[in-house]
Design a protein around this motif. Sequence first.
Motif, PDB file in Angstrom:
ATOM      1  N   ASP A  43       6.139  20.639   1.387  1.00 12.83           N
ATOM      2  CA  ASP A  43       7.550  21.199   1.651  1.00 12.83           C
ATOM      3  C   ASP A  43       8.696  19.931   1.130  1.00 12.83           C
ATOM      4  O   ASP A  43       9.651  20.620   0.841  1.00 12.83           O
ATOM      5  N   ILE A  44       8.301  18.835   0.933  1.00 10.96           N
ATOM      6  CA  ILE A  44       9.574  17.856   0.444  1.00 10.96           C
ATOM      7  C   ILE A  44      10.057  18.230  -0.726  1.00 10.96           C
ATOM      8  O   ILE A  44      11.386  18.684  -0.793  1.00 10.96           O
ATOM      9  N   PRO A  45       9.207  18.285  -1.900  1.00 13.59           N
ATOM     10  CA  PRO A  45       9.921  18.812  -2.845  1.00 13.59           C
ATOM     11  C   PRO A  45      10.561  20.261  -2.966  1.00 13.59           C
ATOM     12  O   PRO A  45      11.382  20.594  -3.798  1.00 13.59           O
ATOM     13  N   GLY A  46       9.924  21.041  -2.241  1.00 18.43           N
ATOM     14  CA  GLY A  46      10.324  22.382  -2.233  1.00 18.43           C
ATOM     15  C   GLY A  46      11.723  22.463  -1.594  1.00 18.43           C
ATOM     16  O   GLY A  46      12.576  22.960  -2.156  1.00 18.43           O
ATOM     17  N   ALA A  47      11.938  21.588  -0.585  1.00 11.01           N
ATOM     18  CA  ALA A  47      13.608  21.796   0.022  1.00 11.01           C
ATOM     19  C   ALA A  47      14.475  20.948  -0.654  1.00 11.01           C
ATOM     20  O   ALA A  47      15.527  21.136  -0.816  1.00 11.01           O
ATOM     21  N   LEU A  48      13.907  19.964  -1.506  1.00 12.71           N
ATOM     22  CA  LEU A  48      14.650  19.132  -2.123  1.00 12.71           C
ATOM     23  C   LEU A  48      15.045  19.434  -3.511  1.00 12.71           C
ATOM     24  O   LEU A  48      16.152  19.141  -4.189  1.00 12.71           O
ATOM     25  N   LEU A  49      13.939  20.102  -4.198  1.00 13.66           N
ATOM     26  CA  LEU A  49      13.931  20.373  -5.686  1.00 13.66           C
ATOM     27  C   LEU A  49      13.673  21.969  -5.949  1.00 13.66           C
ATOM     28  O   LEU A  49      13.866  22.422  -7.215  1.00 13.66           O
ATOM     29  N   ARG A  50      13.466  22.623  -5.063  1.00 12.55           N
ATOM     30  CA  ARG A  50      13.061  24.186  -5.119  1.00 12.55           C
ATOM     31  C   ARG A  50      11.817  24.189  -5.988  1.00 12.55           C
ATOM     32  O   ARG A  50      11.642  25.053  -6.617  1.00 12.55           O
ATOM     33  N   ILE A  51      11.056  23.087  -5.716  1.00  8.50           N
ATOM     34  CA  ILE A  51       9.693  23.206  -6.692  1.00  8.50           C
ATOM     35  C   ILE A  51       8.678  22.875  -5.263  1.00  8.50           C
ATOM     36  O   ILE A  51       8.449  21.632  -5.138  1.00  8.50           O
ATOM     37  N   PRO A  52       7.826  23.975  -4.996  1.00  5.26           N
ATOM     38  CA  PRO A  52       6.878  23.505  -3.952  1.00  5.26           C
ATOM     39  C   PRO A  52       6.004  22.767  -4.282  1.00  5.26           C
ATOM     40  O   PRO A  52       5.224  22.856  -5.436  1.00  5.26           O
ATOM     41  N   GLY A  53       5.434  21.716  -3.487  1.00  3.57           N
ATOM     42  CA  GLY A  53       4.553  20.786  -3.760  1.00  3.57           C
ATOM     43  C   GLY A  53       2.950  21.304  -3.790  1.00  3.57           C
ATOM     44  O   GLY A  53       2.194  20.920  -4.670  1.00  3.57           O
ATOM     45  N   THR A  54       2.882  22.402  -2.781  1.00  6.20           N
ATOM     46  CA  THR A  54       1.641  22.753  -2.634  1.00  6.20           C
ATOM     47  C   THR A  54       1.846  24.371  -2.706  1.00  6.20           C
ATOM     48  O   THR A  54       2.923  24.920  -2.340  1.00  6.20           O
ATOM     49  N   PRO A  55       0.697  25.378  -3.113  1.00  7.96           N
ATOM     50  CA  PRO A  55       0.949  26.801  -2.858  1.00  7.96           C
ATOM     51  C   PRO A  55       1.294  27.242  -1.582  1.00  7.96           C
ATOM     52  O   PRO A  55       2.071  28.516  -1.337  1.00  7.96           O
ATOM     53  N   ALA A  56       0.915  26.591  -0.462  1.00  9.84           N
ATOM     54  CA  ALA A  56       1.431  26.959   0.861  1.00  9.84           C
ATOM     55  C   ALA A  56       2.896  26.998   1.127  1.00  9.84           C
ATOM     56  O   ALA A  56       3.668  27.822   2.037  1.00  9.84           O
TER      57      ALA A  56
END
Length: 503
Positions: free
Chosen positions: A74-87
């Motif tokens: 969730d961290i790079p998903g929230a900060l970079l809009r790049i999800p760290g994992t498929p979930a």
Amino acid sequence: MLKTLLEAFALISTWEVIIAMFAASVYGLVIGSLPGLSATMATALLVPVTFYLSPIAAIATIVAASSMAIFSGDIPGALLRIPGTPASAAYADEAYAMTRKGQAELALGAGVWFSAVGGIAGVLSLMILAPPLAEIALSFSTFEYFWLALLGLMCATLVARSSPVKAIAGMFLGLLVSCIGIENPGGVPRFTFGITDLFGGIEPIPALVGVFAVSQVMRAMLTPEPPPLPRRKFGSIMAGQWRLTKQYHWQMTRGNIVGIIIGVLPGAGADMAAWVSYAMSKRFSKEPEKFGTGHVEGLVEAGASNNASIASGWVPSLLFGIPGDTIAAIAIGVLYMKGLNPGPTLFTEKASSMYAIYLMFIIANILMIPLGIAMIRIAAYILLAPRSTVMPIIMLCCAVGSFAIGNNMFGVVTVAAFGVIGYVMEANGYPVAAMVLGIVMGTMVEQAFVTSLIKSDGSILPFFERPVAAILAAMAIGALLWPVMVWVWRKVKQPQAAAATSR
């Protein structure tokens, strides 16, 4: 029960287990936070390490790393809009929209808090569901096991996000791989082509490492480097989480239930749970128009769902050796390697080990809160690591680990070959999870089928005579025919819709 619980506490109270769990937690958080590196890959890379650990410590590393990696995506998903994992991909846009609105702390806090709550709910489902199901499973014969394994394979094709036809093709490829070697009921060499190394068959673990780790490195080589993370100071991460829990308690509960149900389905996993829960949250929300603009409701439900599915995915794995997801498939390999063979007898003969697994899941999800907060605060430094440094290290770990499995170069070649296969399959829309399920369960399906035929003297009728076998057979055949029925229905409806439009 109290005696068993005390024995379980003794098993997990050793320094080896404590250090292994803490180290695996940190490792899972780091790998999950790096864009493109999945929780499955993090788990697969741990397998060589488990060779040198006791059975409980080995399982502790799998439990801790997988739980942490699912959250930290969730961290790079929230900060970079790049999800760290498929979930994390299911709600990365929503979390990033919250960051743009200055609510990064609320988004990331919701991720860590509701992931931990969901994980504990999943453990409770494992504790409640597994023992009674084990009692039922003790009465199963090879007829029931055959239909159960077949139903598991069919479910994997039904829940695949791609075309069911492609999922079935991937499953058949996995079944074909499981046929290689002489470890079959007839003891006849199959598909060995005179190569001595193939006589022992293809081990599931090198295949899994290749499919999930090497193929991921190949994809990373062909995609651009993510943008650098802007420096920022975070406020209180957990502020407002109790308010969200009270405000969205029904969404959290629904996410937990959906995650538990999807986790039990073979081949589904945390990413499927997150996508389904986010879609349900939007469908039943009182404010659906806010979704996509930085609304926390979807994050609450999807976050609670994805970690709940991790623990519940162990229910079919421990009971029947049928993996609930790709992480559980790796765990099954480790369980066999450590002498904890999955099956209903595991709950009677090694009950203390089962309670130790429950306790490790609970501890991992409690640890997730302080470690997750620390990880969020140092995320800027972790995300600065260039791919050119990370990817060669991953490849080195894959090569060393695959060599350690059999102490020969054939393991390295196997990992490399399945890396290419996994890359080609995903590039063309074929789900690798279905192939993995075929590899893991192929031997079980074949042995149950052949043993049942020997028992029945070649007759098919006993496969349907026992009540439980008949119910499982109906479900398996229904799951097999369902994609065909959907295809026929669409073909029938299309001319009718076209005729209605022309009028």
